[in-house]
Motif scaffolding. Structure first.
Motif, PDB file in Angstrom:
ATOM      1  N   GLU A  69      -5.367   4.838 -10.342  1.00 39.12           N
ATOM      2  CA  GLU A  69      -5.473   5.996  -8.948  1.00 39.12           C
ATOM      3  C   GLU A  69      -5.223   4.753  -7.533  1.00 39.12           C
ATOM      4  OE1 GLU A  69      -7.113   9.547  -8.569  1.00 39.12           O
ATOM      5  OE2 GLU A  69      -8.240   8.758  -7.291  1.00 39.12           O
ATOM      6  N   TRP A  70      -3.921   5.005  -7.009  1.00 41.65           N
ATOM      7  CA  TRP A  70      -4.231   4.646  -5.540  1.00 41.65           C
ATOM      8  C   TRP A  70      -2.987   5.387  -4.636  1.00 41.65           C
ATOM      9  CZ3 TRP A  70       1.466   3.721  -3.333  1.00 41.65           C
ATOM     10  CH2 TRP A  70       0.976   2.959  -1.730  1.00 41.65           C
ATOM     11  N   VAL A  71      -4.023   5.548  -3.497  1.00 40.87           N
ATOM     12  CA  VAL A  71      -3.943   6.770  -2.200  1.00 40.87           C
ATOM     13  C   VAL A  71      -2.858   5.768  -1.273  1.00 40.87           C
ATOM     14  CG1 VAL A  71      -4.768   8.780  -0.636  1.00 40.87           C
ATOM     15  CG2 VAL A  71      -5.847   7.790  -2.724  1.00 40.87           C
ATOM     16  N   ASN A  72      -1.482   5.955  -1.594  1.00 40.95           N
ATOM     17  CA  ASN A  72      -0.888   5.637   0.084  1.00 40.95           C
ATOM     18  C   ASN A  72      -1.460   5.926   1.474  1.00 40.95           C
ATOM     19  OD1 ASN A  72       0.244   8.131   0.713  1.00 40.95           O
ATOM     20  ND2 ASN A  72       2.325   7.965  -0.460  1.00 40.95           N
ATOM     21  N   GLN A  74      -0.247   7.821   3.597  1.00 42.40           N
ATOM     22  CA  GLN A  74       0.511   9.041   4.214  1.00 42.40           C
ATOM     23  C   GLN A  74      -1.042  10.279   3.386  1.00 42.40           C
ATOM     24  OE1 GLN A  74       2.990   7.136   2.763  1.00 42.40           O
ATOM     25  NE2 GLN A  74       3.535   6.283   4.643  1.00 42.40           N
ATOM     26  N   GLY A  75      -1.249   9.754   2.493  1.00 44.92           N
ATOM     27  CA  GLY A  75      -2.477  10.405   2.373  1.00 44.92           C
ATOM     28  C   GLY A  75      -2.286  10.809   0.480  1.00 44.92           C
ATOM     29  N   GLU A  76      -1.043  10.351  -0.234  1.00 41.98           N
ATOM     30  CA  GLU A  76      -0.967  10.517  -1.603  1.00 41.98           C
ATOM     31  C   GLU A  76      -1.368  10.416  -2.558  1.00 41.98           C
ATOM     32  OE1 GLU A  76       3.963  12.210  -0.536  1.00 41.98           O
ATOM     33  OE2 GLU A  76       3.364  10.304  -0.620  1.00 41.98           O
ATOM     34  N   THR A  77      -1.439  11.067  -3.142  1.00 40.33           N
ATOM     35  CA  THR A  77      -2.515  10.016  -4.644  1.00 40.33           C
ATOM     36  C   THR A  77      -1.187   9.502  -5.275  1.00 40.33           C
ATOM     37  OG1 THR A  77      -4.329  11.196  -3.748  1.00 40.33           O
ATOM     38  CG2 THR A  77      -4.190  10.107  -6.377  1.00 40.33           C
ATOM     39  N   LYS A  78      -0.688   8.279  -6.432  1.00 43.14           N
ATOM     40  CA  LYS A  78      -0.089   7.436  -6.940  1.00 43.14           C
ATOM     41  C   LYS A  78      -1.020   7.181  -8.559  1.00 43.14           C
ATOM     42  CE  LYS A  78       3.487   7.966  -3.891  1.00 43.14           C
ATOM     43  NZ  LYS A  78       4.625   9.126  -4.430  1.00 43.14           N
ATOM     44  N   TYR A  79       0.157   7.310  -9.288  1.00 44.51           N
ATOM     45  CA  TYR A  79      -0.687   6.679 -10.283  1.00 44.51           C
ATOM     46  C   TYR A  79       0.037   6.249 -11.453  1.00 44.51           C
ATOM     47  CZ  TYR A  79      -3.985  10.591  -9.506  1.00 44.51           C
ATOM     48  OH  TYR A  79      -4.733  11.886  -9.611  1.00 44.51           O
TER      49      TYR A  79
END
Length: 126
Positions: A69-72, A74-79
Motif C-alpha cells: 500500500e502507498w499513499v501519494n 495528495q492523500g490517495e491510497t494506491k495498491y
C-alpha cells in the motif's frame, strides 16, 4: 505457488540506491489456450539464479505474490502487486529425466574392433 512456461525474456540485473538493491526481471509465457506473458522479478542474491537459463527454455518458477500500500502526496491510497521468484527449475531435465541429447548413430556406423581380446586386463571396476 508455481508457474510454468517458456522463458520469453531475461533482463539484465539492475542496481538501485545507495545500499545496492539488486533486481532482475524475466518474462515467462504460459502454454495454455490463452498464453499469458508473466513478468517475474528476482531480487538480491536470487538474481544470479537466472544466469544458467536462456530464452526458449521450458521452466517451472516458484513464486511469492507480494502486495503493498502507498499513499501519494495528495492523500490517495494506491495498491501495487509484484511477483517475486525464489527458485527456477529446467522442465526439460525434470520431466524427461535427462537433458535432450543427440540421437545415437546406428550400430553399423562403427567399424568392428579387430584386435579385441577378452583376456586383456582393463581398469574398469566391474
Amino acid at each position: 505457488m508455481e508457474i510454468q512456461g517458456k522463458i520469453k525474456l531475461i533482463d539484465e540485473t539492475k542496481t538501485y540506491g545507495n545500499n545496492g538493491f539488486r533486481k532482475r526481471e524475466m518474462v515467462i509465457t504460459t502454454e495454455e489456450q490463452y498464453p499469458q506473458h508473466i513478468m517475474i522479478e528476482f531480487i538480491q542474491d536470487k538474481c544470479d539464479l537466472l544466469n544458467a537459463y536462456q530464452v526458449g527454455q521450458p521452466v517451472k518458477v516458484s513464486i511469492n505474490l507480494r502486495g503493498r500500500e502507498w499513499v501519494n502526496p495528495q492523500g490517495e491510497t494506491k495498491y501495487f502487486n509484484s511477483i517475486q521468484g525464489w527458485r527456477i527449475e529446467n522442465l526439460a531435465v525434470e520431466n524427461g529425466g535427462a537433458p535432450e541429447m543427440p540421437p545415437m548413430p546406428p550400430e553399423d556406423a562403427f567399424e568392428p574392433a579387430n584386435n579385441f581380446n577378452e583376456d586383456d586386463h582393463d581398469d574398469l571396476p566391474f
